[in-house]
Design a protein around this motif. Structure first.
Motif, mmCIF file in Angstrom:
data_model
loop_
_atom_site.group_PDB
_atom_site.id
_atom_site.type_symbol
_atom_site.label_atom_id
_atom_site.label_comp_id
_atom_site.label_asym_id
_atom_site.label_seq_id
_atom_site.Cartn_x
_atom_site.Cartn_y
_atom_site.Cartn_z
ATOM 1 N N LYS A 29 -62.337 10.822 0.746
ATOM 2 C CA LYS A 29 -61.638 11.373 1.911
ATOM 3 C C LYS A 29 -60.165 11.635 1.582
ATOM 4 N N ILE A 30 -59.545 12.491 2.370
ATOM 5 C CA ILE A 30 -58.149 12.874 2.148
ATOM 6 C C ILE A 30 -57.194 11.672 2.105
ATOM 7 N N PRO A 31 -57.343 10.676 2.992
ATOM 8 C CA PRO A 31 -56.416 9.534 2.903
ATOM 9 C C PRO A 31 -56.448 8.848 1.532
ATOM 10 N N VAL A 32 -57.606 8.811 0.890
ATOM 11 C CA VAL A 32 -57.709 8.195 -0.440
ATOM 12 C C VAL A 32 -56.971 9.059 -1.462
ATOM 13 N N ILE A 33 -57.104 10.386 -1.346
ATOM 14 C CA ILE A 33 -56.385 11.283 -2.261
ATOM 15 C C ILE A 33 -54.882 11.076 -2.103
ATOM 16 N N PHE A 34 -54.411 10.985 -0.841
ATOM 17 C CA PHE A 34 -52.991 10.739 -0.590
ATOM 18 C C PHE A 34 -52.565 9.408 -1.220
ATOM 19 N N GLU A 35 -53.399 8.395 -1.078
ATOM 20 C CA GLU A 35 -53.066 7.065 -1.601
ATOM 21 C C GLU A 35 -52.978 7.077 -3.119
ATOM 22 N N LEU A 36 -53.908 7.778 -3.774
ATOM 23 C CA LEU A 36 -53.964 7.777 -5.234
ATOM 24 C C LEU A 36 -53.013 8.784 -5.880
ATOM 25 N N GLU A 37 -52.863 9.956 -5.246
ATOM 26 C CA GLU A 37 -52.106 11.038 -5.882
ATOM 27 C C GLU A 37 -50.874 11.466 -5.094
ATOM 28 N N GLY A 38 -50.719 10.925 -3.894
ATOM 29 C CA GLY A 38 -49.596 11.335 -3.053
ATOM 30 C C GLY A 38 -49.863 12.688 -2.415
ATOM 31 N N GLU A 39 -48.972 13.080 -1.531
ATOM 32 C CA GLU A 39 -49.139 14.373 -0.868
ATOM 33 C C GLU A 39 -49.077 15.516 -1.869
ATOM 34 N N GLN A 40 -48.223 15.386 -2.881
ATOM 35 C CA GLN A 40 -48.086 16.454 -3.874
ATOM 36 C C GLN A 40 -49.403 16.695 -4.620
ATOM 37 N N GLY A 41 -50.103 15.624 -4.970
ATOM 38 C CA GLY A 41 -51.394 15.766 -5.646
ATOM 39 C C GLY A 41 -52.415 16.442 -4.760
ATOM 40 N N PHE A 42 -52.426 16.027 -3.492
ATOM 41 C CA PHE A 42 -53.345 16.670 -2.555
ATOM 42 C C PHE A 42 -53.024 18.149 -2.409
ATOM 43 N N ARG A 43 -51.738 18.491 -2.257
ATOM 44 C CA ARG A 43 -51.341 19.901 -2.072
ATOM 45 C C ARG A 43 -51.743 20.752 -3.272
ATOM 46 N N ALA A 44 -51.655 20.198 -4.476
ATOM 47 C CA ALA A 44 -52.071 20.959 -5.666
ATOM 48 C C ALA A 44 -53.567 21.251 -5.608
ATOM 49 N N ARG A 45 -54.362 20.258 -5.213
ATOM 50 C CA ARG A 45 -55.806 20.464 -5.068
ATOM 51 C C ARG A 45 -56.097 21.487 -3.970
ATOM 52 N N GLU A 46 -55.360 21.382 -2.859
ATOM 53 C CA GLU A 46 -55.540 22.297 -1.736
ATOM 54 C C GLU A 46 -55.255 23.739 -2.160
ATOM 55 N N THR A 47 -54.185 23.945 -2.905
ATOM 56 C CA THR A 47 -53.830 25.292 -3.358
ATOM 57 C C THR A 47 -54.913 25.869 -4.264
ATOM 58 N N GLN A 48 -55.458 25.039 -5.141
ATOM 59 C CA GLN A 48 -56.543 25.496 -6.021
ATOM 60 C C GLN A 48 -57.745 25.954 -5.193
ATOM 61 N N VAL A 49 -58.102 25.175 -4.183
ATOM 62 C CA VAL A 49 -59.239 25.523 -3.323
ATOM 63 C C VAL A 49 -58.945 26.803 -2.540
#
Length: 194
Positions: free
Chosen positions: A47-67
């Motif tokens: 889930k997104i909260p786990v991505i935020f916890e492991l990679e921070g918002e910046q990591g999530f945003r990079a994945r989001e941009t790729q998608v």
């Protein structure tokens, strides 16, 4: 036929109804629907909260941009983006160049009422989630307006009325989905239901 003519992208803050309205619009148009947040979760297996916890918002945003880049490159798709997708300039370009962008706008108070019990929204896990929504609205509303082809206030209308409003706005603007965009021909349905 341009790719832009085949795609519809929904933007707006969390709780604005992008997924719900997007799914219903896609069904009416006979197009596939993708939610970028769900796609990121599916690819990561968490889930997104786990991505935020492991990679921070910046990591999530990079994945989001790729998608968003990948999904918006497909012809004939309805895409609901995450609320923060507009924070990256690349996403602005992908969305505006590859589809018609619909901003589902809601006031922060309504958004807070809709999201106050949702624990899957990491940005709202603060001491004052209501204040955070007002802050997010102040920062992001100008960005949504900049990217949007249409702004539709979600307020309190029914889902059917919101879908009809979206389809009516697209029709008034001359946005039609060419037959070549459909994976299979949709069942004939009137655009607007009473």
């Amino acid at each position: 036929m341009s790719q832009k003519a085949c795609n519809i992208f929904f933007i707006g803050l969390m709780g604005a109804g992008k997924t719900t309205v997007g799914k219903a619009v896609a069904k009416r148009l006979g197009l596939p629907f993708v939610d970028s947040d769900h796609e990121v979760e599916g690819r990561c297996g968490v889930k997104i909260p786990v991505i935020f916890e492991l990679e921070g918002e910046q990591g999530f945003r990079a994945r989001e941009t790729q998608v968003i880049d990948e999904i918006s490159s497909r012809p004939g798709v309805v895409l609901a983006t995450g609320g923060g997708a507009v924070l990256k300039e690349e996403n602005h370009r992908f969305l505006t160049e590859r589809g018609t962008v619909v901003y589902l706008r809601a006031n922060p108070q309504d958004l807070w009422l809709r999201t106050q019990h949702d624990r899957n929204r990491p940005l709202l896990q603060t001491a004052d989630p209501r204040a955070k929504l007002f802050e997010l609205h102040a920062v992001r509303d100008p960005l949504y307006r900049e990217v949007a082809d249409f702004i539709i206030d979600t307020g309190r209308p029914s889902l059917a009325r919101l879908v009809n409003t979206v389809l009516a706005q697209l029709e008034l603007a001359g946005v039609t989905i060419p037959a070549q965009c459909h994976e299979e021909p949709p069942e004939p349905q009137p655009l607007i239901h009473d």
